[in-house]
Scaffold this motif. Structure first.
Motif, PDB file in Angstrom:
ATOM      1  N   GLU A   1       0.843  -1.207   0.000  1.00 20.44           N
ATOM      2  CA  GLU A   1       0.000   0.000   0.000  1.00 20.44           C
ATOM      3  C   GLU A   1       0.871   1.248   0.000  1.00 20.44           C
ATOM      4  O   GLU A   1       0.629   2.191  -0.758  1.00 20.44           O
ATOM      5  CB  GLU A   1      -0.897   0.040   1.241  1.00 20.44           C
ATOM      6  CG  GLU A   1      -2.044  -0.911   1.230  1.00 20.44           C
ATOM      7  CD  GLU A   1      -2.842  -0.862   2.530  1.00 20.44           C
ATOM      8  OE1 GLU A   1      -2.829   0.187   3.214  1.00 20.44           O
ATOM      9  OE2 GLU A   1      -3.470  -1.869   2.866  1.00 20.44           O
TER      10      GLU A   1
ATOM     11  N   SER B   1      -2.927   3.248  -4.315  1.00 18.97           N
ATOM     12  CA  SER B   1      -3.468   2.085  -3.615  1.00 18.97           C
ATOM     13  C   SER B   1      -4.836   2.369  -2.998  1.00 18.97           C
ATOM     14  O   SER B   1      -5.656   1.462  -2.852  1.00 18.97           O
ATOM     15  CB  SER B   1      -2.485   1.591  -2.551  1.00 18.97           C
ATOM     16  OG  SER B   1      -2.033   2.636  -1.732  1.00 18.97           O
ATOM     17  N   TYR B   2      -5.097   3.623  -2.635  1.00 16.99           N
ATOM     18  CA  TYR B   2      -6.411   3.987  -2.082  1.00 16.99           C
ATOM     19  C   TYR B   2      -7.327   4.569  -3.140  1.00 16.99           C
ATOM     20  O   TYR B   2      -8.532   4.333  -3.114  1.00 16.99           O
ATOM     21  CB  TYR B   2      -6.251   4.949  -0.896  1.00 16.99           C
ATOM     22  CG  TYR B   2      -5.557   4.277   0.248  1.00 16.99           C
ATOM     23  CD1 TYR B   2      -6.212   3.308   1.009  1.00 16.99           C
ATOM     24  CD2 TYR B   2      -4.236   4.551   0.545  1.00 16.99           C
ATOM     25  CE1 TYR B   2      -5.560   2.652   2.034  1.00 16.99           C
ATOM     26  CE2 TYR B   2      -3.581   3.900   1.578  1.00 16.99           C
ATOM     27  CZ  TYR B   2      -4.243   2.957   2.312  1.00 16.99           C
ATOM     28  OH  TYR B   2      -3.608   2.291   3.325  1.00 16.99           O
TER      29      TYR B   2
ATOM     30  N   GLU C   1      -7.565   3.666  -6.186  1.00 20.25           N
ATOM     31  CA  GLU C   1      -8.127   2.528  -6.932  1.00 20.25           C
ATOM     32  C   GLU C   1      -9.298   1.875  -6.190  1.00 20.25           C
ATOM     33  O   GLU C   1     -10.095   1.182  -6.797  1.00 20.25           O
ATOM     34  CB  GLU C   1      -7.049   1.469  -7.174  1.00 20.25           C
ATOM     35  CG  GLU C   1      -6.021   1.894  -8.190  1.00 20.25           C
ATOM     36  CD  GLU C   1      -4.875   0.901  -8.326  1.00 20.25           C
ATOM     37  OE1 GLU C   1      -4.774  -0.042  -7.501  1.00 20.25           O
ATOM     38  OE2 GLU C   1      -4.080   1.083  -9.249  1.00 20.25           O
ATOM     39  N   GLN C   2      -9.386   2.105  -4.891  1.00 16.09           N
ATOM     40  CA  GLN C   2     -10.460   1.529  -4.082  1.00 16.09           C
ATOM     41  C   GLN C   2     -11.539   2.562  -3.779  1.00 16.09           C
ATOM     42  O   GLN C   2     -12.313   2.405  -2.836  1.00 16.09           O
ATOM     43  CB  GLN C   2      -9.888   0.983  -2.773  1.00 16.09           C
ATOM     44  CG  GLN C   2      -8.886  -0.139  -2.978  1.00 16.09           C
ATOM     45  CD  GLN C   2      -8.325  -0.601  -1.660  1.00 16.09           C
ATOM     46  OE1 GLN C   2      -9.030  -1.257  -0.883  1.00 16.09           O
ATOM     47  NE2 GLN C   2      -7.084  -0.265  -1.376  1.00 16.09           N
ATOM     48  N   GLY C   3     -11.574   3.641  -4.550  1.00 14.28           N
ATOM     49  CA  GLY C   3     -12.591   4.667  -4.348  1.00 14.28           C
ATOM     50  C   GLY C   3     -12.345   5.522  -3.130  1.00 14.28           C
ATOM     51  O   GLY C   3     -13.280   6.059  -2.541  1.00 14.28           O
TER      52      GLY C   3
ATOM     53  N   ARG D   1     -11.242   4.079   2.054  1.00 18.56           N
ATOM     54  CA  ARG D   1     -11.594   3.370   0.824  1.00 18.56           C
ATOM     55  C   ARG D   1     -13.086   3.115   0.820  1.00 18.56           C
ATOM     56  O   ARG D   1     -13.735   3.108   1.875  1.00 18.56           O
ATOM     57  CB  ARG D   1     -10.825   2.072   0.700  1.00 18.56           C
ATOM     58  CG  ARG D   1     -11.212   1.054   1.734  1.00 18.56           C
ATOM     59  CD  ARG D   1     -10.452  -0.222   1.564  1.00 18.56           C
ATOM     60  NE  ARG D   1     -10.879  -1.185   2.580  1.00 18.56           N
ATOM     61  CZ  ARG D   1     -10.388  -2.377   2.701  1.00 18.56           C
ATOM     62  NH1 ARG D   1      -9.459  -2.793   1.879  1.00 18.56           N
ATOM     63  NH2 ARG D   1     -10.826  -3.192   3.629  1.00 18.56           N
TER      64      ARG D   1
ATOM     65  N   PRO E   1     -17.246  -2.264  -0.348  1.00 18.42           N
ATOM     66  CA  PRO E   1     -17.978  -2.892  -1.460  1.00 18.42           C
ATOM     67  C   PRO E   1     -19.498  -2.803  -1.252  1.00 18.42           C
ATOM     68  O   PRO E   1     -19.990  -2.972  -0.140  1.00 18.42           O
ATOM     69  CB  PRO E   1     -17.505  -4.341  -1.432  1.00 18.42           C
ATOM     70  CG  PRO E   1     -16.177  -4.289  -0.745  1.00 18.42           C
ATOM     71  CD  PRO E   1     -16.278  -3.171   0.255  1.00 18.42           C
TER      72      PRO E   1
ATOM     73  N   TRP F   1     -17.850   4.255   3.350  1.00 19.71           N
ATOM     74  CA  TRP F   1     -16.388   4.234   3.306  1.00 19.71           C
ATOM     75  C   TRP F   1     -15.880   3.550   4.566  1.00 19.71           C
ATOM     76  O   TRP F   1     -16.572   3.501   5.585  1.00 19.71           O
ATOM     77  CB  TRP F   1     -15.818   5.646   3.287  1.00 19.71           C
ATOM     78  CG  TRP F   1     -15.810   6.313   1.954  1.00 19.71           C
ATOM     79  CD1 TRP F   1     -16.123   5.774   0.749  1.00 19.71           C
ATOM     80  CD2 TRP F   1     -15.475   7.681   1.704  1.00 19.71           C
ATOM     81  NE1 TRP F   1     -15.997   6.724  -0.238  1.00 19.71           N
ATOM     82  CE2 TRP F   1     -15.595   7.904   0.321  1.00 19.71           C
ATOM     83  CE3 TRP F   1     -15.074   8.745   2.513  1.00 19.71           C
ATOM     84  CZ2 TRP F   1     -15.326   9.128  -0.270  1.00 19.71           C
ATOM     85  CZ3 TRP F   1     -14.813   9.963   1.929  1.00 19.71           C
ATOM     86  CH2 TRP F   1     -14.933  10.148   0.550  1.00 19.71           C
TER      87      TRP F   1
ATOM     88  N   LYS G   1      -9.194   4.109   7.318  1.00 19.22           N
ATOM     89  CA  LYS G   1      -8.061   3.196   7.427  1.00 19.22           C
ATOM     90  C   LYS G   1      -6.823   3.934   7.914  1.00 19.22           C
ATOM     91  O   LYS G   1      -6.629   5.105   7.621  1.00 19.22           O
ATOM     92  CB  LYS G   1      -7.705   2.602   6.049  1.00 19.22           C
ATOM     93  CG  LYS G   1      -8.830   1.927   5.303  1.00 19.22           C
ATOM     94  CD  LYS G   1      -9.083   0.556   5.787  1.00 19.22           C
ATOM     95  CE  LYS G   1      -7.902  -0.344   5.468  1.00 19.22           C
ATOM     96  NZ  LYS G   1      -8.072  -1.687   6.028  1.00 19.22           N
TER      97      LYS G   1
END
Length: 147
Positions: free
Chosen positions: A56, A63-64, A66-68, A87, A90, A98, A101
């Motif tokens: 990460e 890295s973040y 790409e995860q929205g 992030r 799902p 969200w 993190k």
């Protein structure tokens, strides 16, 4: 984000972007890895994988993104003092949510409200993005203030 005066110290929170200066990006990576060392040293932390965290850090901020999500750095008197990332959760797990993190504040930044300011900055972004929830995954014994 603007700067604020806290206990005679200039505090600023900034978003880590794709065009972030290499020296500043290295500082963000260092903060993220400090967080990892702290978590890995806590008793009872069974599922933490430092190798995943290193990956990460290597790919910040992508890295973040790409995860929205994204990440922020807090600076005190221009020095890096805190980090947080987020992030998207799902849709199969939670709709419009969200996950906060990697919240970390260095010792010299503690007592200034940086953790609260970083968290609030993520909550403000979540609200502006139409998110209805932000989740936090912590180890209560090791991170009592965050919990």
């Amino acid at each position: 984000m603007g700067a604020a005066e806290t206990k005679n110290r200039l505090v600023r929170i900034e978003e880590v972007t794709l065009d972030y200066a290499p020296t500043l990006l290295a500082q963000a990576r260092e903060l993220l890895l400090e967080y990892g060392h702290f978590v890995a040293a806590q008793p009872g932390v069974a599922r933490f994988c430092f190798g995943t965290l290193q990956e990460e850090a290597q790919h910040l901020p992508q890295s973040y993104l790409e995860q929205g999500g994204g990440c922020l750095v807090a600076r005190v008197n221009e020095g890096p003092a805190g980090f947080v990332a987020w992030r998207a959760v799902p849709e199969t797990v939670a709709r419009d949510a969200w996950e906060l993190k990697r919240l970390w504040v260095r010792n010299q930044g503690r007592g200034l409200g940086l953790g609260r300011a970083l968290t609030q900055a993520v909550l403000d972004r979540a609200s502006a993005a139409g998110r209805t929830a932000v989740y936090l995954d912590t180890v209560p014994a090791a991170m009592a203030a965050a919990h």
